[in-house]
Design a protein around this motif. Structure first.
Motif, short mmCIF file in Angstrom:
data_model
loop_
_atom_site.label_atom_id
_atom_site.label_comp_id
_atom_site.label_asym_id
_atom_site.label_seq_id
_atom_site.Cartn_x
_atom_site.Cartn_y
_atom_site.Cartn_z
N SER A 1 0.68 -1.35 0.03
CA SER A 1 0.13 -0.01 -0.11
C SER A 1 0.96 1.34 -0.17
O SER A 1 0.31 2.37 -0.54
CB SER A 1 -0.99 0.17 1.22
N ALA A 2 2.18 1.18 0.53
CA ALA A 2 3.18 2.21 0.56
C ALA A 2 3.79 2.33 -0.75
O ALA A 2 4.22 3.50 -0.93
CB ALA A 2 3.94 2.11 1.66
N CYS A 3 3.50 1.58 -1.70
CA CYS A 3 4.25 1.65 -2.95
C CYS A 3 3.22 1.90 -4.27
O CYS A 3 3.67 1.73 -5.38
CB CYS A 3 4.95 0.32 -3.12
N VAL A 4 2.28 2.50 -4.02
CA VAL A 4 1.48 2.93 -5.19
C VAL A 4 2.04 4.10 -5.96
O VAL A 4 1.41 4.92 -5.92
CB VAL A 4 -0.11 3.24 -4.84
N THR A 5 3.23 4.05 -6.38
CA THR A 5 4.11 5.00 -6.81
C THR A 5 3.96 5.15 -8.24
O THR A 5 4.50 5.76 -8.97
CB THR A 5 5.41 4.82 -6.34
N VAL A 6 3.80 3.91 -8.81
CA VAL A 6 3.85 3.88 -10.32
C VAL A 6 2.48 3.93 -10.92
O VAL A 6 1.62 3.19 -10.89
CB VAL A 6 4.32 2.38 -10.98
N LYS A 7 2.45 5.10 -11.86
CA LYS A 7 1.05 5.68 -12.13
C LYS A 7 0.90 4.65 -13.48
O LYS A 7 1.72 4.70 -14.11
CB LYS A 7 1.01 7.11 -12.40
N PRO A 8 -0.29 4.87 -13.98
CA PRO A 8 -0.69 4.10 -15.03
C PRO A 8 0.40 4.53 -16.41
O PRO A 8 0.69 3.93 -17.18
CB PRO A 8 -2.13 4.36 -15.33
N GLN A 9 0.46 6.04 -16.41
CA GLN A 9 1.22 6.48 -17.41
C GLN A 9 2.70 6.33 -17.42
O GLN A 9 3.22 6.65 -18.36
CB GLN A 9 0.71 8.09 -17.75
N PRO B 1 8.91 2.61 -11.67
CA PRO B 1 8.70 2.50 -13.13
C PRO B 1 9.60 1.56 -13.85
O PRO B 1 9.63 1.37 -15.02
CB PRO B 1 8.50 3.94 -13.92
N ILE B 2 10.70 1.27 -13.34
CA ILE B 2 11.83 0.41 -13.62
C ILE B 2 12.25 -0.85 -13.06
O ILE B 2 13.21 -1.30 -13.38
CB ILE B 2 12.98 1.51 -14.61
N PHE B 3 11.46 -0.91 -11.88
CA PHE B 3 12.03 -1.99 -11.18
C PHE B 3 10.72 -2.68 -10.47
O PHE B 3 9.75 -2.25 -9.81
CB PHE B 3 12.77 -1.54 -9.71
N VAL B 4 10.85 -4.03 -10.71
CA VAL B 4 9.67 -5.16 -10.26
C VAL B 4 10.43 -6.32 -9.57
O VAL B 4 11.56 -6.44 -10.00
CB VAL B 4 8.81 -5.48 -11.36
N THR B 5 9.57 -6.91 -8.48
CA THR B 5 10.11 -7.97 -7.72
C THR B 5 8.95 -9.11 -7.74
O THR B 5 7.89 -8.58 -8.16
CB THR B 5 10.54 -7.51 -6.40
N GLN B 6 9.41 -10.16 -7.56
CA GLN B 6 8.58 -11.44 -7.37
C GLN B 6 9.15 -12.23 -6.37
O GLN B 6 10.35 -12.50 -6.27
CB GLN B 6 8.34 -12.18 -8.81
#
Lengths: 70, 426
Positions: free
Chosen positions: A16-24, B227-232
């Motif tokens: 919940s603290a990481c909703v930092t990547v917006k759709p755009q 926008p450039i980093f994902v984990t799993q």
């Protein structure tokens, strides 16, 4: 039980603290290079070859029952 | 029995029927009102070859899959895969202690292997808003092994698609051919299966079948952090129950005592994997890192580390290099020689195996892949939305700590893996 609750709370708090990547902003995340299993069929065949030579199994992104074969 | 290890001919008619039904279902779905992109066709081919000391194995694995999306909320798929195997594998395993007491004798024997496994598979995915439900089935057959596998999965996105959670369950109902043993014999007197003739028929009174059940559970959490980093994170648990030995393989247990491999009937396995993908904008490349820890109730513990670097060269072409290191301990009942000798040789309780996959060893894999993917503004040949083709080559080098064939270490334990994949979206 408490441990499981703590883990779940930690996951929810982290996510919940990481909703930092917006759709755009998601264009890079949608790129084939950023997929965990970008070519699932080829990955499955390579995994199949390796798992037949190793004692270990699991941890892949794919859904499946694996093999009980010997 | 899963290929690379054994031999077969095929019950092709049943597979063909299943595959035909799946493709027919897919085509019926295509006939429904369509969107711009409705059909994906993939074909993947892998060629595996190894020829270490005394043995060799070549496996060709072709596969084809068709997926149809007749509506926004439904995807249906059907596929086929085969393993065509030829080579030679160890039929009787002995170790250095036994070889020392039988100088000049060839205490290890091998048998030729010619095997085909066919698998038909199908499944569907239902999607509503941020939730996907998947169901699937696969049937595979060889002369000496048959498998029915069911799987279900549920997946959801939350927090503006930044978090994905998936849980899945799979169940196999498998059967393996074995030799009928004398009712009065103990496992130390059991004889190995000579060949697959008469398996799954009533034509040979010396053939029987053994059940194997596999229950698999998996939970996956994928997270976009930037926008450039994902984990799993992936957790897998699997319970195997039933006959898990290689029915063809014997182990020398002592003077004049050769017995069919005898492994425990139950095995609990679990693994945790952590992955991270990072996009490097200046290089137009991505780094993918994966770590996995594994443990099972046979006391096999292993760790795996993998890294991939993939980079665009132009708009449509990309290249990838990868490396992988794997290390495992041996099963608690594994010994290179059950007939005696100084530790770590000697008997290890009530079980015995000649399986090098249960011995302590490490391996390295290095490989490269090139991929061409194009999605032009207008359809290719008027029908194709996009097209993708890739080739790959990998080398796997294995180093066995203790495993020998009659005291002879395994040299040239390298395998070469070539891959070809073609995919088109219609």
């Amino acid at each position: 039980m408490n441990t499981i609750r703590l883990i779940l709370i930690a996951i929810v708090a982290l996510t919940s603290a990481c909703v930092t990547v917006k759709p755009q902003e998601r264009s890079v995340l949608a790129d084939p290079l950023m997929q965990f299993e970008g070519d699932p069929h080829a990955a499955a065949q390579l995994r199949h070859a390796l798992e037949n030579r190793e004692g270990a199994y699991g941890g892949s992104s794919a859904v499946g029952g694996g093999c009980g074969c010997n | 029995m899963q290929l690379i290890r054994f031999a077969t001919r095929v019950g092709a008619s049943r597979v063909a029927a299943l595959l035909g039904a799946g493709i027919a279902a897919a085509l019926v779905a295509v006939a429904a009102p369509v969107r711009a992109e409705v059909v994906t066709f993939d074909t993947t081919h892998t060629l595996f070859h190894e020829s270490p000391t005394r043995t060799k194995m070549t496996v060709y694995t072709p596969g084809a899959d068709l997926e149809v999306a007749p509506t926004d909320w439904l995807r249906v798929r059907a596929g086929w895969e085969a393993d065509i195997v030829s080579g030679a594998s160890v039929a009787v395993k002995a170790g250095p202690a036994y070889a020392n007491t039988h100088p000049g004798a060839d205490v290890v024997t091998t048998a030729s292997v010619h095997d085909v496994r066919n698998q038909a598979r199908g499944g569907f995915t239902l999607k509503k808003e941020n939730v996907e439900l998947t169901g699937g089935y696969a049937y595979s057959t060889e002369n000496d092994y048959k498998s029915n596998s069911f799987n279900v999965a549920a997946r959801t996105d939350t927090y503006e698609h930044n978090s994905q959670f998936e849980i899945s369950y799979a169940r196999n109902f498998d059967r393996v051919c074995d030799r009928v043993q004398s009712a009065n014999d103990s496992p130390a007197r059991f004889r190995a299966l000579e060949d697959s003739s008469g398996c799954f028929t009533k034509s040979n009174p010396l053939r029987t079948t053994r059940d194997i059940g596999v229950d698999g559970f998996q939970g996956t959490w994928s997270q976009a952090w930037t926008p450039i980093f994902v984990t799993q994170v992936v957790y897998t648990a699997q319970v195997n129950s039933g006959f898990q030995s290689n029915p063809y393989r014997s182990v020398i247990l002592g003077e004049g005592l050769k017995a069919q491999e005898h492994e425990p009937d139950n095995r609990f396995r679990e693994a945790v994997a952590l992955r991270g993908n990072l996009f490097l904008r200046p290089l137009k490349a991505a780094v993918r890192i994966s770590l996995r820890g594994y443990y099972d109730s046979w006391n096999v513990k292993s760790g795996t580390a993998e890294a991939e670097l993939e980079k665009y060269l132009g708009e449509s072409f990309r290249v990838m290099a990868r490396g992988r290191y794997y290390r495992q301990s041996g099963a608690i009942f594994w010994s290179d020689d059950y007939s005696g000798g100084d530790r770590p040789l000697g008997p290890k309780g009530q079980y015995w195996t000649g399986d090098r996959e249960l011995s302590p060893f490490s391996s390295w894999l290095v490989g490269v892949r090139a991929m061409y993917a194009v999605r032009p503004a207008t359809r290719i040949f008027g029908i194709m939305e996009s097209f993708r083709a890739g080739v790959s080559g990998d080398m796997l080098a294995l180093s066995y700590d203790e495993f020998t064939l009659g005291g002879q270490r395994i040299g040239n334990a390298r395998a070469y893996i070539l891959g070809l994949t073609v995919s088109a979206l219609f």
